[in-house]
Design a protein around this motif. Structure first.
Motif, PDB file in Angstrom:
ATOM      1  N   LEU A   1       0.812  -1.456  -0.211  1.00  0.00           N
ATOM      2  CA  LEU A   1      -0.205   0.086  -0.008  1.00  0.00           C
ATOM      3  C   LEU A   1       0.835   1.055  -0.215  1.00  0.00           C
ATOM      4  O   LEU A   1       0.609   2.238  -0.554  1.00  0.00           O
ATOM      5  CB  LEU A   1      -0.985  -0.068   1.171  1.00  0.00           C
ATOM      6  CG  LEU A   1      -2.191  -0.961   1.252  1.00  0.00           C
ATOM      7  CD1 LEU A   1      -2.719  -1.166   2.544  1.00  0.00           C
ATOM      8  CD2 LEU A   1      -3.129  -0.598   0.153  1.00  0.00           C
ATOM      9  N   ALA A   2       2.013   1.309   0.986  1.00  0.00           N
ATOM     10  CA  ALA A   2       2.844   2.526   0.799  1.00  0.00           C
ATOM     11  C   ALA A   2       3.552   2.666  -0.313  1.00  0.00           C
ATOM     12  O   ALA A   2       3.672   3.703  -0.784  1.00  0.00           O
ATOM     13  CB  ALA A   2       3.759   2.339   2.101  1.00  0.00           C
ATOM     14  N   THR A   3       3.975   1.612  -0.931  1.00  0.00           N
ATOM     15  CA  THR A   3       4.524   1.690  -2.225  1.00  0.00           C
ATOM     16  C   THR A   3       3.905   2.075  -3.487  1.00  0.00           C
ATOM     17  O   THR A   3       4.129   2.959  -4.062  1.00  0.00           O
ATOM     18  CB  THR A   3       5.409   0.143  -2.632  1.00  0.00           C
ATOM     19  OG1 THR A   3       6.135  -0.237  -1.626  1.00  0.00           O
ATOM     20  CG2 THR A   3       6.001   0.259  -3.803  1.00  0.00           C
ATOM     21  N   SER A   4       2.510   1.713  -3.225  1.00  0.00           N
ATOM     22  CA  SER A   4       1.748   2.285  -4.273  1.00  0.00           C
ATOM     23  C   SER A   4       1.391   3.655  -4.294  1.00  0.00           C
ATOM     24  O   SER A   4       1.433   4.458  -5.205  1.00  0.00           O
ATOM     25  CB  SER A   4       0.229   1.546  -4.330  1.00  0.00           C
ATOM     26  OG  SER A   4      -0.677   2.205  -5.290  1.00  0.00           O
ATOM     27  N   LEU A   5       1.266   4.201  -3.106  1.00  0.00           N
ATOM     28  CA  LEU A   5       1.204   5.564  -2.723  1.00  0.00           C
ATOM     29  C   LEU A   5       2.321   6.112  -3.225  1.00  0.00           C
ATOM     30  O   LEU A   5       2.653   7.421  -3.790  1.00  0.00           O
ATOM     31  CB  LEU A   5       0.655   6.058  -1.317  1.00  0.00           C
ATOM     32  CG  LEU A   5      -0.693   5.441  -0.913  1.00  0.00           C
ATOM     33  CD1 LEU A   5      -0.933   5.861   0.425  1.00  0.00           C
ATOM     34  CD2 LEU A   5      -1.855   6.212  -1.714  1.00  0.00           C
ATOM     35  N   ALA A   6       3.250   5.917  -2.707  1.00  0.00           N
ATOM     36  CA  ALA A   6       4.932   6.377  -2.902  1.00  0.00           C
ATOM     37  C   ALA A   6       5.242   6.423  -4.400  1.00  0.00           C
ATOM     38  O   ALA A   6       6.230   7.640  -4.613  1.00  0.00           O
ATOM     39  CB  ALA A   6       5.809   5.671  -2.053  1.00  0.00           C
ATOM     40  N   SER A   7       4.702   5.593  -4.999  1.00  0.00           N
ATOM     41  CA  SER A   7       5.119   5.580  -6.615  1.00  0.00           C
ATOM     42  C   SER A   7       4.122   6.653  -7.471  1.00  0.00           C
ATOM     43  O   SER A   7       4.397   6.481  -8.613  1.00  0.00           O
ATOM     44  CB  SER A   7       5.047   4.367  -6.951  1.00  0.00           C
ATOM     45  OG  SER A   7       3.650   3.804  -6.996  1.00  0.00           O
ATOM     46  N   GLY A   8       3.254   7.291  -6.830  1.00  0.00           N
ATOM     47  CA  GLY A   8       2.057   7.943  -7.201  1.00  0.00           C
ATOM     48  C   GLY A   8       2.629   9.486  -7.363  1.00  0.00           C
ATOM     49  O   GLY A   8       3.696   9.744  -6.899  1.00  0.00           O
ATOM     50  N   PRO A   9       1.623  10.551  -7.755  1.00  0.00           N
ATOM     51  CA  PRO A   9       1.967  11.805  -7.844  1.00  0.00           C
ATOM     52  C   PRO A   9       1.651  12.342  -6.329  1.00  0.00           C
ATOM     53  O   PRO A   9       0.522  12.704  -5.990  1.00  0.00           O
ATOM     54  CB  PRO A   9       1.013  12.415  -8.758  1.00  0.00           C
ATOM     55  CG  PRO A   9      -0.113  11.346  -8.823  1.00  0.00           C
ATOM     56  CD  PRO A   9       0.538  10.146  -8.464  1.00  0.00           C
ATOM     57  N   THR A  10       2.648  12.280  -5.434  1.00  0.00           N
ATOM     58  CA  THR A  10       2.533  12.398  -4.017  1.00  0.00           C
ATOM     59  C   THR A  10       1.631  13.622  -3.820  1.00  0.00           C
ATOM     60  O   THR A  10       0.737  13.614  -3.133  1.00  0.00           O
ATOM     61  CB  THR A  10       3.844  12.665  -3.475  1.00  0.00           C
ATOM     62  OG1 THR A  10       4.645  11.455  -3.641  1.00  0.00           O
ATOM     63  CG2 THR A  10       3.796  12.781  -1.903  1.00  0.00           C
ATOM     64  N   LYS A  11       2.044  14.785  -4.204  1.00  0.00           N
ATOM     65  CA  LYS A  11       1.339  16.090  -3.942  1.00  0.00           C
ATOM     66  C   LYS A  11       0.063  15.771  -4.282  1.00  0.00           C
ATOM     67  O   LYS A  11      -1.132  16.322  -3.646  1.00  0.00           O
ATOM     68  CB  LYS A  11       1.989  17.094  -4.632  1.00  0.00           C
ATOM     69  CG  LYS A  11       3.395  17.710  -4.215  1.00  0.00           C
ATOM     70  CD  LYS A  11       3.580  17.493  -2.691  1.00  0.00           C
ATOM     71  CE  LYS A  11       5.255  17.821  -2.479  1.00  0.00           C
ATOM     72  NZ  LYS A  11       5.305  17.926  -1.101  1.00  0.00           N
ATOM     73  N   ALA A  12      -0.517  15.519  -5.344  1.00  0.00           N
ATOM     74  CA  ALA A  12      -1.849  15.362  -5.700  1.00  0.00           C
ATOM     75  C   ALA A  12      -2.635  14.477  -5.101  1.00  0.00           C
ATOM     76  O   ALA A  12      -3.740  14.751  -4.576  1.00  0.00           O
ATOM     77  CB  ALA A  12      -1.915  14.955  -7.469  1.00  0.00           C
ATOM     78  N   LEU A  13      -2.195  13.455  -4.714  1.00  0.00           N
ATOM     79  CA  LEU A  13      -2.732  12.429  -3.890  1.00  0.00           C
ATOM     80  C   LEU A  13      -3.005  12.821  -2.522  1.00  0.00           C
ATOM     81  O   LEU A  13      -4.172  12.716  -1.995  1.00  0.00           O
ATOM     82  CB  LEU A  13      -1.861  10.794  -3.611  1.00  0.00           C
ATOM     83  CG  LEU A  13      -1.811  10.169  -4.966  1.00  0.00           C
ATOM     84  CD1 LEU A  13      -0.623   9.086  -4.617  1.00  0.00           C
ATOM     85  CD2 LEU A  13      -2.909   9.621  -5.305  1.00  0.00           C
ATOM     86  N   GLY A  14      -2.076  13.579  -1.740  1.00  0.00           N
ATOM     87  CA  GLY A  14      -2.442  14.213  -0.589  1.00  0.00           C
ATOM     88  C   GLY A  14      -3.461  15.376  -0.620  1.00  0.00           C
ATOM     89  O   GLY A  14      -4.157  15.260   0.317  1.00  0.00           O
ATOM     90  N   SER A  15      -3.185  16.199  -1.681  1.00  0.00           N
ATOM     91  CA  SER A  15      -4.143  16.802  -1.880  1.00  0.00           C
ATOM     92  C   SER A  15      -5.747  16.597  -2.123  1.00  0.00           C
ATOM     93  O   SER A  15      -6.682  17.041  -1.377  1.00  0.00           O
ATOM     94  CB  SER A  15      -3.771  18.071  -3.120  1.00  0.00           C
ATOM     95  OG  SER A  15      -4.987  19.025  -3.388  1.00  0.00           O
TER      96      SER A  15
END
Length: 263
Positions: free
Chosen positions: A198-212
């Motif tokens: 799960l962490a790797t999936s999020l970390a490999s994505g567009p971090t700022k967009a996901l957090g926003s």
């Protein structure tokens, strides 16, 4: 990264910061030093563009058993002490949630009281099959802090939140998943691997967009539609200024998978 008394911290090459609670207090319970360290970590990690996902988990079969009640006073000093403690914990919540770095909580054991509050902070929450959640505060005649009474009704609705908080019963994994209190449950054999996945999936994505995206979803109910639409417009405009936006558009046009960098 400096040394900590209440956390084991590991930062991987792919941008995941693992924070394992190893409290000096019994049952990974919260103490002043632990709160101060988590505040420092939340602040620093959210300012580090190399950190693309924060994982908060427990250790030795316990997530966090709440405040260190053995240190609580029973006299007139209690109010000031609890006010200070709640204020510190609220600062932790603010620092962890103000940023645009996705947070995953690995609830790998009992999460009670302040531990319950910390467990709910994850944008994604993975619960171990042997863990349980419990609001906890009424057991010692208290009410809640660390955003426990904010995120609980957001996740499960008002009536369910009242049942969980007022009856103060242990919530087993299957029920927690069914009512939407956690994202999913994993068994003992797959928990660590699934947490990393799960962490790797999020970390490999567009971090700022996901957090926003996560912050907008959490804040939506507090705004009128017109205000939220303006907020959406501001956020999507800001996202277009990131390298991940450029990469995403180019990858789409070139019919390939994007290689996001996290900023």
């Amino acid at each position: 990264m400096k040394e900590f008394d209440n956390f084991a911290v590991e930062q991987t090459e792919d941008g995941i910061a693992y924070l394992s609670i190893e409290s000096e207090s019994a049952m990974n319970s919260l103490n002043d030093g632990m709160t101060e360290e988590l505040l420092w970590l939340g602040t620093e990690l959210n300012e580090d563009d190399d950190v693309r996902c924060i994982v908060l988990r427990g250790s030795d079969g316990v997530f966090c058993a709440g405040g260190n009640i053995t240190s609580f006073e029973e006299d007139s000093s209690a109010a000031a002490r609890l006010r200070r403690g709640a204020s510190f914990l609220n600062d932790v919540v603010h620092q962890l949630k103000r940023g645009e770095t996705p947070v995953v909580t690995g609830i790998d054991g009992p999460a009670v009281g302040a531990g319950f509050a910390l467990a709910l902070l994850g944008d994604i929450t993975l619960m171990h099959e042997d863990a349980y959640l419990q609001f906890g505060y009424p057991g010692v005649g208290l009410t809640g802090d660390g955003s426990a009474t904010y995120y609980l009704p957001h996740l499960v609705g008002l009536q369910e939140a009242k049942r969980i908080a007022l009856l103060n019963e242990k919530i087993p994994p299957a029920e927690a998943e069914e009512i939407g209190l956690v994202t999913e449950v994993a068994d003992a054999n797959s928990f660590d691997d699934r947490l990393e996945e799960l962490a790797t999936s999020l970390a490999s994505g567009p971090t700022k967009a996901l957090g926003s995206i996560s912050r907008q979803l959490e804040e939506a109910s507090a705004r009128q539609l017109s205000e939220h639409l303006a907020h959406e417009t501001e956020r999507i405009s800001k996202a277009s200024q990131t390298e991940d936006y450029v990469e995403g558009v180019q990858a789409f046009k070139e019919k390939r998978d994007p290689d996001f960098v996290g900023y």
